[in-house]
Motif scaffolding. Structure first.
Motif, PDB file in Angstrom:
ATOM      1  N   ALA A 153     -33.683  23.322  13.472  1.00  0.00           N
ATOM      2  CA  ALA A 153     -33.966  22.928  12.159  1.00  0.00           C
ATOM      3  C   ALA A 153     -34.936  21.691  11.882  1.00  0.00           C
ATOM      4  CB  ALA A 153     -32.755  22.334  11.646  1.00  0.00           C
ATOM      5  N   HIS A 154     -35.195  21.723  10.406  1.00  0.00           N
ATOM      6  CA  HIS A 154     -36.163  20.801  10.308  1.00  0.00           C
ATOM      7  C   HIS A 154     -35.653  20.061   8.902  1.00  0.00           C
ATOM      8  CE1 HIS A 154     -38.930  23.984  12.010  1.00  0.00           C
ATOM      9  NE2 HIS A 154     -39.743  22.720  12.376  1.00  0.00           N
ATOM     10  N   ALA A 155     -34.627  20.498   8.313  1.00  0.00           N
ATOM     11  CA  ALA A 155     -33.910  19.935   7.256  1.00  0.00           C
ATOM     12  C   ALA A 155     -32.543  20.076   7.330  1.00  0.00           C
ATOM     13  CB  ALA A 155     -34.569  20.401   5.935  1.00  0.00           C
ATOM     14  N   ILE A 156     -31.546  19.454   6.988  1.00  0.00           N
ATOM     15  CA  ILE A 156     -30.024  19.375   6.903  1.00  0.00           C
ATOM     16  C   ILE A 156     -29.718  18.702   5.531  1.00  0.00           C
ATOM     17  CG2 ILE A 156     -27.845  19.039   8.114  1.00  0.00           C
ATOM     18  CD1 ILE A 156     -29.574  18.831  10.881  1.00  0.00           C
ATOM     19  N   VAL A 157     -28.709  19.389   4.910  1.00  0.00           N
ATOM     20  CA  VAL A 157     -28.069  18.948   3.790  1.00  0.00           C
ATOM     21  C   VAL A 157     -26.707  18.985   3.950  1.00  0.00           C
ATOM     22  CG1 VAL A 157     -27.893  19.422   1.424  1.00  0.00           C
ATOM     23  CG2 VAL A 157     -30.078  19.889   2.279  1.00  0.00           C
ATOM     24  N   VAL A 158     -26.159  17.729   3.724  1.00  0.00           N
ATOM     25  CA  VAL A 158     -24.562  17.596   4.032  1.00  0.00           C
ATOM     26  C   VAL A 158     -24.108  17.431   2.351  1.00  0.00           C
ATOM     27  CG1 VAL A 158     -22.604  16.254   4.943  1.00  0.00           C
ATOM     28  CG2 VAL A 158     -24.746  16.688   6.169  1.00  0.00           C
ATOM     29  N   ARG A 159     -23.166  18.355   2.031  1.00  0.00           N
ATOM     30  CA  ARG A 159     -22.482  17.884   0.661  1.00  0.00           C
ATOM     31  C   ARG A 159     -21.000  17.995   0.548  1.00  0.00           C
ATOM     32  NH1 ARG A 159     -25.098  18.968  -4.090  1.00  0.00           N
ATOM     33  NH2 ARG A 159     -26.727  19.888  -3.244  1.00  0.00           N
ATOM     34  N   LEU A 160     -20.728  16.929   0.006  1.00  0.00           N
ATOM     35  CA  LEU A 160     -19.090  16.828  -0.299  1.00  0.00           C
ATOM     36  C   LEU A 160     -18.716  16.986  -1.512  1.00  0.00           C
ATOM     37  CD1 LEU A 160     -16.333  16.062   1.129  1.00  0.00           C
ATOM     38  CD2 LEU A 160     -16.809  13.631   0.597  1.00  0.00           C
ATOM     39  N   THR A 161     -17.992  17.796  -2.130  1.00  0.00           N
ATOM     40  CA  THR A 161     -17.537  17.985  -3.259  1.00  0.00           C
ATOM     41  C   THR A 161     -15.767  18.071  -3.252  1.00  0.00           C
ATOM     42  OG1 THR A 161     -17.716  20.259  -3.058  1.00  0.00           O
ATOM     43  CG2 THR A 161     -19.552  19.239  -3.955  1.00  0.00           C
ATOM     44  N   ARG A 162     -15.441  18.097  -4.592  1.00  0.00           N
ATOM     45  CA  ARG A 162     -14.044  18.081  -4.579  1.00  0.00           C
ATOM     46  C   ARG A 162     -13.629  18.825  -6.040  1.00  0.00           C
ATOM     47  NH1 ARG A 162      -9.053  13.622  -5.219  1.00  0.00           N
ATOM     48  NH2 ARG A 162      -7.481  15.187  -5.931  1.00  0.00           N
ATOM     49  N   SER A 163     -12.525  19.894  -5.844  1.00  0.00           N
ATOM     50  CA  SER A 163     -12.048  20.315  -7.099  1.00  0.00           C
ATOM     51  C   SER A 163     -10.618  20.074  -7.303  1.00  0.00           C
ATOM     52  CB  SER A 163     -11.897  21.962  -6.861  1.00  0.00           C
ATOM     53  OG  SER A 163     -11.175  22.271  -5.683  1.00  0.00           O
ATOM     54  N   ALA A 164     -10.056  20.591  -8.104  1.00  0.00           N
ATOM     55  CA  ALA A 164      -8.630  20.094  -8.477  1.00  0.00           C
ATOM     56  C   ALA A 164      -7.626  20.421  -7.321  1.00  0.00           C
ATOM     57  CB  ALA A 164      -8.157  20.888  -9.604  1.00  0.00           C
ATOM     58  N   THR A 165      -7.829  21.142  -6.574  1.00  0.00           N
ATOM     59  CA  THR A 165      -6.938  21.269  -5.562  1.00  0.00           C
ATOM     60  C   THR A 165      -7.421  21.255  -3.885  1.00  0.00           C
ATOM     61  OG1 THR A 165      -7.307  23.781  -5.590  1.00  0.00           O
ATOM     62  CG2 THR A 165      -5.481  23.032  -6.819  1.00  0.00           C
ATOM     63  N   SER A 166      -8.763  20.973  -3.817  1.00  0.00           N
ATOM     64  CA  SER A 166      -9.251  20.875  -2.429  1.00  0.00           C
ATOM     65  C   SER A 166     -10.607  20.255  -2.296  1.00  0.00           C
ATOM     66  CB  SER A 166      -9.612  22.445  -2.045  1.00  0.00           C
ATOM     67  OG  SER A 166     -10.498  23.037  -2.665  1.00  0.00           O
ATOM     68  N   TYR A 167     -10.726  19.897  -1.081  1.00  0.00           N
ATOM     69  CA  TYR A 167     -12.113  19.003  -0.878  1.00  0.00           C
ATOM     70  C   TYR A 167     -13.007  20.265  -0.252  1.00  0.00           C
ATOM     71  CZ  TYR A 167     -10.459  14.604  -1.808  1.00  0.00           C
ATOM     72  OH  TYR A 167      -9.918  13.318  -2.374  1.00  0.00           O
ATOM     73  N   GLN A 168     -14.317  20.214  -0.646  1.00  0.00           N
ATOM     74  CA  GLN A 168     -15.339  21.171   0.111  1.00  0.00           C
ATOM     75  C   GLN A 168     -16.427  20.292   0.759  1.00  0.00           C
ATOM     76  OE1 GLN A 168     -15.133  21.538  -3.430  1.00  0.00           O
ATOM     77  NE2 GLN A 168     -12.937  22.319  -3.100  1.00  0.00           N
ATOM     78  N   LEU A 169     -16.662  20.649   2.012  1.00  0.00           N
ATOM     79  CA  LEU A 169     -17.685  20.238   2.795  1.00  0.00           C
ATOM     80  C   LEU A 169     -18.719  21.046   3.434  1.00  0.00           C
ATOM     81  CD1 LEU A 169     -19.222  17.878   4.294  1.00  0.00           C
ATOM     82  CD2 LEU A 169     -17.753  18.147   6.368  1.00  0.00           C
ATOM     83  N   SER A 170     -19.804  20.912   2.806  1.00  0.00           N
ATOM     84  CA  SER A 170     -21.097  21.969   3.226  1.00  0.00           C
ATOM     85  C   SER A 170     -22.147  21.246   4.161  1.00  0.00           C
ATOM     86  CB  SER A 170     -21.683  22.755   1.867  1.00  0.00           C
ATOM     87  OG  SER A 170     -22.936  23.326   2.505  1.00  0.00           O
ATOM     88  N   ILE A 171     -22.405  21.975   5.255  1.00  0.00           N
ATOM     89  CA  ILE A 171     -23.586  21.376   6.241  1.00  0.00           C
ATOM     90  C   ILE A 171     -24.286  22.515   6.400  1.00  0.00           C
ATOM     91  CG2 ILE A 171     -23.691  20.485   8.433  1.00  0.00           C
ATOM     92  CD1 ILE A 171     -20.940  19.830   8.765  1.00  0.00           C
TER      93      ILE A 171
END
Length: 542
Positions: free
Chosen positions: A470-488
């Protein structure tokens, strides 16, 4: 406790096999043991008298024979449920009650007594053979086959022959063979219906996941359905060769459903609910069977065949249910084992990290301090500078290893700074672009959730850097009312997810297992030439 009180409580134990007996606990003779059970003897006599009288009410209808011999099945069940010290009282009471119940046959009175005396010892022999496997009789195909051959085939064949011979000698039947063909099936019906009913009722345990109300409602509905189908059709639909298959097989689907839902107990109760109206209608109305005395024989053979089918299905259903329960229990044990394994792994990593940080790293720092004292001019000073630089590099590598083994930053500052630190470490060692986005406005996940997300991010970034090109990576951490979401998400080569579905790599297995044990979900979105995205969702417990 003195012997008198033990005797009154019914807890006096005698070991006849080992031949042991203390002076104050002598081995009791059969007559003495019989004397201990007068109530049991009386109860057996009354029950046998009542059930034998009920059989006689049907037996002496013109051109009919008794559909079922109740005392035999009850005696076999009682012998298998009671300890052997009670058998003598049970047998003696059954013989007395049966003999009194057969007195309406008239003279000679000894024939009735002789029949019970000849049959009951054989029932005892069958009970001795079946009792060791009593709990598995309706749970194992092998045990049920043994029960069926001994209790439903061999024992009725013998008892029916004895009864037929006595009836012939008493002048009640002209032919022994004709009487045997009439009596043996009625005895088989007793051992197929009454004995299993008593045994399954005595051993029934309510499933822990089902309430009493739900069981009662479902059982009542099945009972109503069985009676409605059997009694309703047999009473309303006219008996004819074209309708006979319908009349015979109409109750079968409901019986099979009872066997599937309630196992052996459902089979026994369902068969009894079918057998009772079938016997009454066959004797008094000739429906659903027709043809004089033949209708009773047909009814008995039909019930024996249906009973065998339903019991076999119940056994298979119970075996499948137990296999499912065992599988669920195994999965729970594996889940606990995997959780403990990961916890022990983290504990060991923390220990090694502390030793690296507090031991090796401190020694390297002392070496660097000592080396600074030997600095001088010229080449020597240049050499010592290289020495200090090597020590500093080694110390930094040890710190990095310690951090990777046990990210103490999670405990001290939380998940977001830990992920930022991880991204910064990757950015320093990698030539591509990596960006961390945090959309968590407030709140902080608990340590277990934070550690799980951190480890998955650590593994995912390592795979993207080492294997994805890969040449680029995006790590994103979010939260909703009931859960945490992590995207790589990376822009690498991607891969065919279906191609590794049967043999995933160890890193993927590790991520999946970590997320599953933490009650989260891991979704992988990828394709050849499309990059890869790991989407992890964890419940927000804090």
């Amino acid at each position: 406790m003195n012997p008198t009180s033990e005797l009154a409580a019914g807890r006096l134990a005698v070991s006849s096999a080992a031949g042991e007996g203390r002076p104050d606990h002598p081995v009791r003779s059969p007559a003495a043991r019989f004397g201990r059970n007068p109530a049991l003897f009386l109860a057996a006599a009354i029950v046998c008298y009542v059930t034998q009288t009920l059989a006689l009410l049907i037996w002496f209808q013109p051109d009919k024979s008794s559909p079922i011999w109740l005392p035999g099945g009850l005696l076999l069940a009682a012998l298998m449920l009671r300890p052997r010290r009670d058998w003598l009282a049970l047998v003696a009471g059954t013989i007395l009650g049966g003999w009194i119940g057969l007195l309406p046959l008239g003279r000679p009175f000894g024939y009735a007594l002789a029949g019970y005396v000849l049959i009951c010892p054989v029932i005892v022999m069958v009970a001795r053979a079946l009792t060791p496997a009593r709990l598995a009789l309706f749970a194992s195909g092998r045990a049920f086959a043994r029960f069926f051959l001994l209790a439903v085939v061999a024992l009725p064949a013998y008892s029916g022959l004895v009864t037929a011979g006595i009836l012939h000698m008493a002048g009640k039947r002209p032919s022994i063979l004709t009487a045997w063909l009439s009596v043996a099936p009625s005895h088989a019906m007793s051992f197929l219906l009454v004995t299993p009913l008593a045994l399954t009722l005595a051993g029934y345990r309510r499933p822990p996941h089902r309430s009493v109300q739900s069981i009662a409602v479902e059982a009542s509905l099945l009972a109503i359905a069985i009676l409605t189908v059997s009694v309703g059709l047999w009473s309303v639909v006219p008996n004819a060769p074209t309708t006979l298959p319908l009349l015979l097989f109409a109750p079968l689907p409901v019986l099979l459903l009872a066997a599937l839902r309630f196992g052996a107990l459902g089979s026994t109760v369902g068969l009894l609910l079918v057998a009772t109206p079938a016997a009454a209608l066959s004797v008094y109305q000739g429906s659903p069977f027709d043809g004089g005395q033949t209708n009773v024989h047909l009814m008995q053979i039909w019930l024996l065949s249906v009973g065998l089918l339903v019991y076999v299905l119940a056994i298979l259903s119970d075996q499948q249910r137990r296999a499912q329960d065992d599988l669920a229990a195994s999965q729970v044990r594996i889940h606990h084992l995997a959780t403990r394994l990961l916890q022990e792994q983290e504990t060991e990593r923390a220990r090694i990290a502390r030793e690296l940080h507090d031991g090796v790293n401190q020694h390297l720092a002392l070496l660097a301090i000592q080396a600074s004292r030997f600095t001088g001019a010229g080449a020597g000073e240049v050499g010592m500078a290289d020495f200090r630089s090597l020590i500093a590099t080694t110390s930094e590598e040890v710190r990095r290893l310690s951090h990777n083994l046990h990210p103490a930053i999670i405990e001290h500052t939380g998940l977001v700074p830990a992920l930022q630190s991880l991204v910064d470490d990757v950015a320093r060692a990698w030539t591509g672009k990596i960006h961390f986005v945090c959309d968590v406005a407030s709140g902080r996940p608990d340590y277990a959730t934070s550690l799980c997300l951190y480890r998955v991010a650590q593994e995912g970034l390592g795979n993207a850097v080492r294997h994805a090109r890969a040449h680029a990576i995006v790590v994103r951490l979010t939260r909703s009312a009931t859960s945490y979401q992590l995207s790589i998400k990376d822009d690498g080569e991607g891969f065919n997810l279906n191609a590794i579905g049967t043999a995933p790599g160890l890193g993927l297995i590790s991520m999946q297992e970590r997320v599953r044990l933490a009650n989260g979900t891991l979704t992988i979105r990828t394709g050849l030439g499309e990059g890869t995205e790991l989407w992890i969702e964890m419940p927000a417990t804090a």
